[in-house]
Design a protein around this motif. Structure first.
Motif, PDB file in Angstrom:
ATOM      1  N   GLU A 141       0.800  -1.216   0.000  1.00  0.00           N
ATOM      2  CA  GLU A 141       0.000   0.000   0.000  1.00  0.00           C
ATOM      3  C   GLU A 141       0.837   1.272   0.000  1.00  0.00           C
ATOM      4  N   LEU A 142       2.117   1.166   0.370  1.00  0.00           N
ATOM      5  CA  LEU A 142       2.930   2.369   0.515  1.00  0.00           C
ATOM      6  C   LEU A 142       3.037   3.191  -0.762  1.00  0.00           C
ATOM      7  N   PRO A 143       3.340   2.590  -1.935  1.00  0.00           N
ATOM      8  CA  PRO A 143       3.402   3.422  -3.159  1.00  0.00           C
ATOM      9  C   PRO A 143       2.087   4.117  -3.450  1.00  0.00           C
ATOM     10  N   GLU A 144       0.998   3.413  -3.226  1.00  0.00           N
ATOM     11  CA  GLU A 144      -0.322   3.996  -3.474  1.00  0.00           C
ATOM     12  C   GLU A 144      -0.585   5.173  -2.538  1.00  0.00           C
ATOM     13  N   LYS A 145      -0.217   5.019  -1.280  1.00  0.00           N
ATOM     14  CA  LYS A 145      -0.459   6.091  -0.317  1.00  0.00           C
ATOM     15  C   LYS A 145       0.444   7.293  -0.585  1.00  0.00           C
ATOM     16  N   ILE A 146       1.633   7.036  -1.108  1.00  0.00           N
ATOM     17  CA  ILE A 146       2.512   8.156  -1.466  1.00  0.00           C
ATOM     18  C   ILE A 146       1.866   8.984  -2.568  1.00  0.00           C
ATOM     19  N   ASN A 147       1.216   8.322  -3.532  1.00  0.00           N
ATOM     20  CA  ASN A 147       0.489   9.052  -4.563  1.00  0.00           C
ATOM     21  C   ASN A 147      -0.579   9.945  -3.944  1.00  0.00           C
ATOM     22  N   SER A 148      -1.309   9.403  -2.973  1.00  0.00           N
ATOM     23  CA  SER A 148      -2.359  10.188  -2.322  1.00  0.00           C
ATOM     24  C   SER A 148      -1.775  11.385  -1.576  1.00  0.00           C
ATOM     25  N   VAL A 149      -0.636  11.177  -0.917  1.00  0.00           N
ATOM     26  CA  VAL A 149       0.008  12.283  -0.203  1.00  0.00           C
ATOM     27  C   VAL A 149       0.412  13.390  -1.174  1.00  0.00           C
ATOM     28  N   LEU A 150       0.969  13.000  -2.314  1.00  0.00           N
ATOM     29  CA  LEU A 150       1.381  13.994  -3.313  1.00  0.00           C
ATOM     30  C   LEU A 150       0.170  14.736  -3.871  1.00  0.00           C
ATOM     31  N   TRP A 151      -0.925  14.010  -4.109  1.00  0.00           N
ATOM     32  CA  TRP A 151      -2.128  14.670  -4.618  1.00  0.00           C
ATOM     33  C   TRP A 151      -2.736  15.602  -3.580  1.00  0.00           C
ATOM     34  N   ILE A 152      -2.686  15.210  -2.307  1.00  0.00           N
ATOM     35  CA  ILE A 152      -3.168  16.103  -1.240  1.00  0.00           C
ATOM     36  C   ILE A 152      -2.350  17.382  -1.235  1.00  0.00           C
ATOM     37  N   ARG A 153      -1.041  17.253  -1.398  1.00  0.00           N
ATOM     38  CA  ARG A 153      -0.159  18.420  -1.421  1.00  0.00           C
ATOM     39  C   ARG A 153      -0.526  19.366  -2.563  1.00  0.00           C
ATOM     40  N   GLN A 154      -0.944  18.787  -3.704  1.00  0.00           N
ATOM     41  CA  GLN A 154      -1.299  19.583  -4.874  1.00  0.00           C
ATOM     42  C   GLN A 154      -2.748  20.063  -4.842  1.00  0.00           C
ATOM     43  N   GLY A 155      -3.466  19.732  -3.768  1.00  0.00           N
ATOM     44  CA  GLY A 155      -4.858  20.144  -3.668  1.00  0.00           C
ATOM     45  C   GLY A 155      -5.819  19.278  -4.446  1.00  0.00           C
ATOM     46  N   LYS A 156      -5.372  18.108  -4.916  1.00  0.00           N
ATOM     47  CA  LYS A 156      -6.232  17.191  -5.682  1.00  0.00           C
ATOM     48  C   LYS A 156      -6.858  16.182  -4.708  1.00  0.00           C
ATOM     49  N   ASP A 157      -7.746  16.691  -3.850  1.00  0.00           N
ATOM     50  CA  ASP A 157      -8.295  15.873  -2.780  1.00  0.00           C
ATOM     51  C   ASP A 157      -9.156  14.730  -3.295  1.00  0.00           C
ATOM     52  N   THR A 158      -9.940  14.983  -4.347  1.00  0.00           N
ATOM     53  CA  THR A 158     -10.804  13.940  -4.888  1.00  0.00           C
ATOM     54  C   THR A 158      -9.991  12.762  -5.399  1.00  0.00           C
ATOM     55  N   LEU A 159      -8.906  13.047  -6.115  1.00  0.00           N
ATOM     56  CA  LEU A 159      -8.030  11.980  -6.596  1.00  0.00           C
ATOM     57  C   LEU A 159      -7.393  11.224  -5.439  1.00  0.00           C
ATOM     58  N   ALA A 160      -6.895  11.965  -4.463  1.00  0.00           N
ATOM     59  CA  ALA A 160      -6.174  11.353  -3.347  1.00  0.00           C
ATOM     60  C   ALA A 160      -7.056  10.405  -2.547  1.00  0.00           C
ATOM     61  N   LEU A 161      -8.250  10.848  -2.207  1.00  0.00           N
ATOM     62  CA  LEU A 161      -9.132  10.026  -1.384  1.00  0.00           C
ATOM     63  C   LEU A 161      -9.828   8.951  -2.208  1.00  0.00           C
ATOM     64  N   GLY A 162     -10.139   9.261  -3.469  1.00  0.00           N
ATOM     65  CA  GLY A 162     -10.707   8.235  -4.334  1.00  0.00           C
ATOM     66  C   GLY A 162      -9.729   7.113  -4.591  1.00  0.00           C
TER      67      GLY A 162
END
Length: 238
Positions: A141-162
């Protein structure tokens, strides 16, 4: 820690409808898997596997149809790796080729990881289930969660949580269907405890999404407690 570079600060822009649907589907399918995992009936296991595959197909069709109706709210960052012209729109064959290559790498990496986990368990003299339940989820799950962290940083909350809730739906269906169809699928005490902890965490997430639309400290504390309790129970029960 990213609130200074985000336009929304600490606030999250959630697609409550999509997240609620994903979480409720996860709760339903995981509950089915737990019930079937406590019944020693081969025909029931096969029926459960077919049902989960069918439900996942319906889930995908519904998700794609909804995305087409509403359109993409956020653009994925970065060009396609298989595209020679980074400024041009990628062609269909490039997208297909990169997808196939990515899936091949995932399958090969998973096979390598499983082999290493088995050998490590034998070398340490511990039950492979302990490493499977504790190390495997973290590593996969770590690579996937890193993607979510990066998207959260960029303000892409829908992508990160989806990304997270969609993965939960997938993991509660297709891998479980494979387990039901091709293994004994009898849940041991540690696996049962981990499954119930996952159900509890998902229920908390549904409450958070529907009532407040944010993940406050008490919810985060409860999730951390569930994870810590699961780790402790797995160690004790095995």
């Amino acid at each position: 820690m990213f609130y200074r570079v985000r336009r929304n600060g600490t606030g999250l822009r959630l697609d409550r409808q999509a997240m609620s649907r994903d979480l409720l589907v996860f709760l339903g399918t995981l509950s089915i898997a737990i019930v079937i995992g406590n019944v020693r009936s081969r025909p029931l296991h096969v029926i459960g596997a077919v049902l989960l595959v069918a439900v996942y197909g319906a889930y995908l069709a519904t998700t794609i149809a909804r995305a087409r109706r509403h359109g993409g709210e956020e653009e994925l960052p970065g060009p396609l790796y298989f595209s020679l012209d980074k400024d041009a729109a990628p062609r269909a064959y490039q997208i297909i080729a990169q997808t196939i290559a990515g899936v091949a790498l995932l399958v090969g990496g998973a096979e390598l990881f499983v082999t290493v986990i088995e050998r490590l368990a034998h070398a340490l003299g511990v039950n492979p289930l302990v490493l499977t339940l504790l190390v495997a989820p973290l590593a996969t799950e770590l690579p996937e969660k890193i993607n979510s962290v990066l998207w959260i940083r960029q303000g892409k909350d829908t992508l990160a949580l989806g990304n997270i809730t969609g993965a939960m739906v997938f993991q509660s269906m297709l891998p479980v269907a494979v387990g039901m169809a091709f293994t004994d699928w009898h849940l041991t005490a540690p696996a049962r405890f981990a499954a119930f902890a996952a159900l509890g965490g998902a229920i908390l997430a549904v409450i958070a999404v529907r009532r407040t639309g944010r993940f406050s400290g008490p919810f985060i504390g409860c999730w951390a407690g569930l994870y810590a309790g699961t780790v402790a129970s797995i160690i004790v029960l095995t």
